[in-house]
Design an enzyme around this catalytic site. Structure first.
Site, PDB file in Angstrom:
ATOM      1  N   HIS A  95       0.781  -1.188   0.104  1.00 33.08           N
ATOM      2  CA  HIS A  95       0.163   0.002   0.129  1.00 33.08           C
ATOM      3  C   HIS A  95       0.945   1.210  -0.071  1.00 33.08           C
ATOM      4  O   HIS A  95       1.955   1.209   0.376  1.00 33.08           O
ATOM      5  CB  HIS A  95      -0.934  -0.047   1.306  1.00 33.08           C
ATOM      6  CG  HIS A  95      -1.963  -0.956   1.394  1.00 33.08           C
ATOM      7  ND1 HIS A  95      -3.205  -0.893   2.071  1.00 33.08           N
ATOM      8  CD2 HIS A  95      -2.010  -2.175   0.648  1.00 33.08           C
ATOM      9  CE1 HIS A  95      -3.846  -1.931   1.840  1.00 33.08           C
ATOM     10  NE2 HIS A  95      -3.184  -2.918   0.997  1.00 33.08           N
ATOM     11  N   GLU A 149       1.216   3.765   1.829  1.00 31.05           N
ATOM     12  CA  GLU A 149       1.430   4.237   2.926  1.00 31.05           C
ATOM     13  C   GLU A 149       2.548   3.518   3.453  1.00 31.05           C
ATOM     14  O   GLU A 149       3.572   4.113   4.212  1.00 31.05           O
ATOM     15  CB  GLU A 149       0.199   4.050   3.902  1.00 31.05           C
ATOM     16  CG  GLU A 149      -1.038   5.037   3.744  1.00 31.05           C
ATOM     17  CD  GLU A 149      -2.020   4.133   3.157  1.00 31.05           C
ATOM     18  OE1 GLU A 149      -3.319   4.307   3.496  1.00 31.05           O
ATOM     19  OE2 GLU A 149      -1.895   3.541   2.300  1.00 31.05           O
ATOM     20  N   CYS A 174      -6.361   1.759   5.882  1.00 29.19           N
ATOM     21  CA  CYS A 174      -6.838   0.587   6.319  1.00 29.19           C
ATOM     22  C   CYS A 174      -6.292   0.245   7.664  1.00 29.19           C
ATOM     23  O   CYS A 174      -5.236   1.028   7.971  1.00 29.19           O
ATOM     24  CB  CYS A 174      -6.699  -0.525   5.330  1.00 29.19           C
ATOM     25  SG  CYS A 174      -4.961  -1.159   5.169  1.00 29.19           S
ATOM     26  N   CYS A 199      -2.380  -0.244   7.276  1.00 23.60           N
ATOM     27  CA  CYS A 199      -1.583   1.109   7.311  1.00 23.60           C
ATOM     28  C   CYS A 199      -1.785   2.108   8.484  1.00 23.60           C
ATOM     29  O   CYS A 199      -0.887   2.473   9.076  1.00 23.60           O
ATOM     30  CB  CYS A 199      -2.042   1.707   6.209  1.00 23.60           C
ATOM     31  SG  CYS A 199      -1.577   0.783   4.547  1.00 23.60           S
TER      32      CYS A 199
END
Length: 157
Positions: free
Chosen positions: A61, A63, A91, A94
């Protein structure tokens, strides 16, 4: 769940627009268009787009990638003094990484009613049992952030 505060500061929009550019980069490799920028001392310390498809890695991801890069650039896993900007509410994975990195402030664009961990589904970022709770501000350039996602998913139907 407590909703994120919506208090924004002078350069927040600038950094969120950079995060939107990162989101557009994710489209180059058919990834969900989410982008992240980490600022330190008013400068970009790291920027990343989602790369799950590109890397074949469920943890890629934006992040996570940006946190890794910012830690490398700043020379510490403790990212105190930074602000993380992301186009979609983080999410749980993260949000947990953001808490562990001690990021003091998180700003996001669109809320995520299916997986958001900044107050939409869970509130990992505000969980008082954890050792760190960053200040949060959601909804900056929310419509632009959501539109990039809507267009991506509409093209896949």
């Amino acid at each position: 769940m407590a909703p994120a505060r919506t208090r924004f500061f002078g350069r927040d929009e600038y950094f969120m627009r950079l995060a939107l550019r990162e989101a557009e980069r994710a489209l180059e490799h058919d990834d969900v268009p989410v982008g992240c920028v980490i600022a330190a001392d008013g400068e970009v310390a790291a920027a990343a787009a989602n790369e799950r498809e590109l890397r074949g890695d469920p943890t890629a991801h934006c992040e996570i990638l940006a946190l890794r890069e910012a830690s490398r650039v700043l020379g510490s896993w403790r990212l105190s003094g930074t602000v993380l900007y992301v186009t979609l509410e983080p999410c749980a994975m993260c949000a947990g990484a953001i808490v562990l990195a001690r990021v003091p402030r998180v700003v996001w664009g669109a809320s995520d009613p299916k997986a958001g961990a900044g107050g939409s589904v869970l509130d990992v970022l505000g969980e008082p049992a954890l050792n760190h709770q960053p200040e949060t501000a959601g909804g900056l350039l929310a419509e632009e952030s959501a539109e990039v996602l809507r267009s991506f998913f509409a093209s896949r139907r």
